[in-house]
Motif scaffolding. Structure first.
Motif, PDB file in Angstrom:
ATOM      1  N   GLY A  27      42.489  71.728  45.794  1.00 41.53           N
ATOM      2  CA  GLY A  27      41.809  71.541  44.508  1.00 41.53           C
ATOM      3  C   GLY A  27      42.587  70.622  43.592  1.00 41.53           C
ATOM      4  N   CYS A  28      43.896  70.779  43.534  1.00 42.32           N
ATOM      5  CA  CYS A  28      44.726  69.928  42.684  1.00 42.32           C
ATOM      6  C   CYS A  28      44.682  68.480  43.156  1.00 42.32           C
ATOM      7  N   ALA A  29      44.673  68.271  44.444  1.00 44.83           N
ATOM      8  CA  ALA A  29      44.635  66.909  44.978  1.00 44.83           C
ATOM      9  C   ALA A  29      43.341  66.207  44.581  1.00 44.83           C
ATOM     10  N   SER A  30      42.243  66.943  44.557  1.00 38.20           N
ATOM     11  CA  SER A  30      40.976  66.317  44.177  1.00 38.20           C
ATOM     12  C   SER A  30      40.911  66.051  42.687  1.00 38.20           C
ATOM     13  N   LEU A  31      41.661  66.791  41.878  1.00 34.37           N
ATOM     14  CA  LEU A  31      41.697  66.544  40.443  1.00 34.37           C
ATOM     15  C   LEU A  31      42.602  65.378  40.090  1.00 34.37           C
ATOM     16  N   MET A  32      43.505  65.033  40.973  1.00 30.95           N
ATOM     17  CA  MET A  32      44.450  63.956  40.723  1.00 30.95           C
ATOM     18  C   MET A  32      44.344  62.917  41.829  1.00 30.95           C
ATOM     19  N   PRO A  33      43.341  62.040  41.729  1.00 30.91           N
ATOM     20  CA  PRO A  33      43.178  61.019  42.760  1.00 30.91           C
ATOM     21  C   PRO A  33      44.347  60.032  42.730  1.00 30.91           C
ATOM     22  N   PRO A  34      44.513  59.246  43.780  1.00 33.67           N
ATOM     23  CA  PRO A  34      45.607  58.269  43.822  1.00 33.67           C
ATOM     24  C   PRO A  34      45.542  57.296  42.648  1.00 33.67           C
ATOM     25  N   ALA A  35      46.688  56.845  42.220  1.00 32.94           N
ATOM     26  CA  ALA A  35      46.774  55.910  41.093  1.00 32.94           C
ATOM     27  C   ALA A  35      46.163  54.565  41.456  1.00 32.94           C
ATOM     28  N   VAL A  36      45.488  53.971  40.492  1.00 34.66           N
ATOM     29  CA  VAL A  36      44.966  52.621  40.632  1.00 34.66           C
ATOM     30  C   VAL A  36      45.955  51.700  39.941  1.00 34.66           C
ATOM     31  N   ASN A  37      46.352  50.637  40.614  1.00 35.14           N
ATOM     32  CA  ASN A  37      47.357  49.723  40.082  1.00 35.14           C
ATOM     33  C   ASN A  37      46.761  48.350  39.804  1.00 35.14           C
ATOM     34  N   GLY A  39      46.341  44.676  40.184  1.00 33.04           N
ATOM     35  CA  GLY A  39      46.554  43.872  41.388  1.00 33.04           C
ATOM     36  C   GLY A  39      45.905  44.457  42.627  1.00 33.04           C
ATOM     37  N   ASP A  40      45.504  45.758  42.571  1.00 31.05           N
ATOM     38  CA  ASP A  40      44.783  46.337  43.710  1.00 31.05           C
ATOM     39  C   ASP A  40      43.502  45.541  43.938  1.00 31.05           C
ATOM     40  N   SER A  41      43.057  45.502  45.174  1.00 24.08           N
ATOM     41  CA  SER A  41      41.784  44.837  45.471  1.00 24.08           C
ATOM     42  C   SER A  41      40.633  45.750  45.050  1.00 24.08           C
ATOM     43  N   GLU A  42      39.469  45.159  44.940  1.00 25.82           N
ATOM     44  CA  GLU A  42      38.266  45.934  44.622  1.00 25.82           C
ATOM     45  C   GLU A  42      38.025  47.001  45.688  1.00 25.82           C
ATOM     46  N   ALA A  43      38.286  46.669  46.943  1.00 22.71           N
ATOM     47  CA  ALA A  43      38.127  47.637  48.039  1.00 22.71           C
ATOM     48  C   ALA A  43      39.112  48.787  47.898  1.00 22.71           C
ATOM     49  N   ASP A  44      40.357  48.485  47.488  1.00 19.13           N
ATOM     50  CA  ASP A  44      41.346  49.547  47.258  1.00 19.13           C
ATOM     51  C   ASP A  44      40.882  50.477  46.150  1.00 19.13           C
ATOM     52  N   LEU A  45      40.359  49.897  45.075  1.00 20.91           N
ATOM     53  CA  LEU A  45      39.854  50.692  43.952  1.00 20.91           C
ATOM     54  C   LEU A  45      38.777  51.658  44.418  1.00 20.91           C
ATOM     55  N   ALA A  47      38.185  52.675  47.453  1.00 10.28           N
ATOM     56  CA  ALA A  47      38.746  53.644  48.398  1.00 10.28           C
ATOM     57  C   ALA A  47      39.464  54.776  47.655  1.00 10.28           C
ATOM     58  N   LYS A  48      40.118  54.455  46.553  1.00  8.56           N
ATOM     59  CA  LYS A  48      40.866  55.459  45.791  1.00  8.56           C
ATOM     60  C   LYS A  48      39.973  56.297  44.880  1.00  8.56           C
ATOM     61  N   ARG A  49      38.979  55.665  44.256  1.00 10.10           N
ATOM     62  CA  ARG A  49      38.181  56.354  43.243  1.00 10.10           C
ATOM     63  C   ARG A  49      36.734  56.598  43.622  1.00 10.10           C
TER      64      ARG A  49
END
Length: 181
Positions: A27-37, A39-45, A47-49
């Protein structure tokens, strides 16, 4: 003296604790998705969010909106430049972003590109104004609502904030007076 039923009970308790711990961590992992940085690509964004709740454009930039949670107190906006890279990623339901909306000048499109879509809309017939409401944590502390009022031409005429009644124990159904006064 040690009884076999105690061993079964202790083992069962350990298993239940392990399952509960795993559920909490998931549950905590789903509340805290990976950080978006930046310079990330649109695909990375994506994939993360995941897929954005809304997409907007401003010049040659794309803006991806990510509304968060059932109470809607956070909205993240990712600005993607013409090369397909994240230019900025920020939580926009803040005092500073609300203050950047110019009364008498900003339009619905401006508001959408600045703070995203509202959680709720309403209409004030006596004043002939459409109202968009945004729940947020004022100064990262108080549960508040910002109301943005638009005239028929879609221009911001007024902004007003106040406490979010969903968090007022006197107004909540079953918790305080059934909303009656």
């Amino acid at each position: 003296m040690h009884f076999p039923s105690e061993t079964v009970t202790v083992n069962m308790f350990k298993r239940i604790c392990a399952v509960c711990t795993l559920a909490i961590l998931t549950g905590c992992a789903s509340l805290m998705p990976p950080a978006v940085n930046v310079g990330d690509s649109e695909a990375d964004l994506v994939a993360k969010r995941g897929r954005p709740t809304n997409r907007y454009t401003e010049g040659n930039e794309r803006i991806y909106e990510y509304m968060q949670g059932p109470w809607g107190q956070r909205t993240y906006m990712a600005r993607i430049d013409s090369t397909g890279r994240v230019k900025s990623f920020e939580q926009v339901l803040t005092n500073e972003k609300f203050a950047s909306i110019e009364v008498g000048k900003a339009t619905k499109d401006t508001v959408l590109r600045t703070i995203g879509a509202p959680s709720e809309t309403s209409y004030l017939s006596l004043r002939d104004l459409e109202v968009w409401s945004y729940p947020y944590k004022e100064s990262n502390v108080w549960n508040s609502l910002m109301h943005v009022h638009f005239d028929r031409a879609g221009v911001v005429r007024q902004m007003m904030n106040g406490p979010d009644p969903r968090f007022d124990p006197d107004e909540r159904f079953l918790f305080g007076g059934f909303g009656l006064r």
